[in-house]
Design an enzyme around this catalytic site. Structure first.
Site: not given
Ligand code: PGA
Length: 250
Positions: A11-12, A95, A166, A172, A232-233
């Site tokens: 969720w950052k 990360h 990743e 993102g 993430g998103g």
């Molecule tokens: P994202 O992020 O799905 O928004 O691209 C992935 C992450 O940073 O773990």
């Protein structure tokens, strides 16, 4: 034993308390509609709240980072000992945002990994190359280096480690790696690197991360070495997260 599909929401620095409550209300309604392992990593301060809501939904709760020291004069850091005390299940380490924004080095990440494992936490260790490194043909060297340095000195046969590939250029940005690009790296991690680092390659869960969404999860899972996703998103809203957890292998 088949590796379980694992979907992890990172969720950052997002999700307010009302948003968290709405997320779990949505998830409760969808219970029984998926069989993947579903995990989330909220902001540290929200962990206790998320734990109370998540347990009813069978979701594991983790942190997005942890300190590389057990205790001491490290203002603003959160110890893996404290995380374990609070009942946290896993921690994400390495990360790309931690590597680039907070300048975390391979050596520091290795300290964090070893300490988190010592405390009994599961570790999701992230690796990934930048666009520049990929274009210069350095992808394999970068991934190999990050894996060997970050995951060294782990006792043989250790099972509480997952790896997340990743690519930095896909995080993102809306630009997902193609399933073939992702598979190439997952194959490298599982079939060339994992064994040498003491892992059982057949059991190592390897997640893909970078613009994963409900519309591309099945193509990614169709690849033989992709076991799930770090998201993430698209992990912030219950409907998307549930759709990701409903993803199937081939
Ligand atoms: P994202 O992020 O799905 O928004 O691209 C992935 C992450 O940073 O773990």
């Amino acid at each position: 034993m088949a590796r379980p599909i694992t979907i992890v929401g990172n969720w950052k620095m997002n999700q307010s308390i009302p948003e968290i409550k709405a997320f779990f209300a949505g998830l409760k309604q969808a219970q029984g509609s998926y069989s993947s392992q579903a995990w989330v990593a909220p902001q540290f301060i929200h962990i206790p709240l998320v734990q109370t809501l998540a347990t009813e939904c069978g979701i594991k709760v983790g942190s997005q980072n942890c300190a590389g020291h057990e205790k001491g004069a490290y203002t603003g850091e959160v110890s893996p000992v404290a995380l374990k005390e609070m009942g946290v299940n896993f921690t994400i380490i390495g990360h790309s945002e931690r590597r680039s924004l907070y300048k975390e080095t391979d050596a520091e990440l290795n300290e964090k990994v070893l300490l988190a494992l010592k405390q009994g936490l599961t570790v999701i260790f992230c690796v990934g190359e930048t666009l520049e490194q990929r274009e210069k043909g350095q992808m394999k060297d970068v991934i190999t280096h990050q894996m060997k340095e970050g995951l060294k000195n782990i006792p043989n046969g250790f099972e509480r480690v997952l790896v997340a590939y990743e690519p930095v250029w896909a995080i993102g940005t809306g630009k997902t790696a193609t399933p073939e690009q992702a598979e190439e790296v997952h194959d490298l991690i599982r079939n060339k690197l994992a064994g040498g680092l003491g892992f059982n390659p057949d059991q190592l869960i390897i997640l893909y991360g970078g613009s994963v969404k409900p519309s591309n999860i099945n193509q990614l899972l169709a690849q033989k070495d992709i076991d799930g996703a770090l998201v993430g998103g698209a992990s912030l809203k219950a409907a998307d997260f549930v759709a990701l957890c409903q993803g199937k292998k081939g």
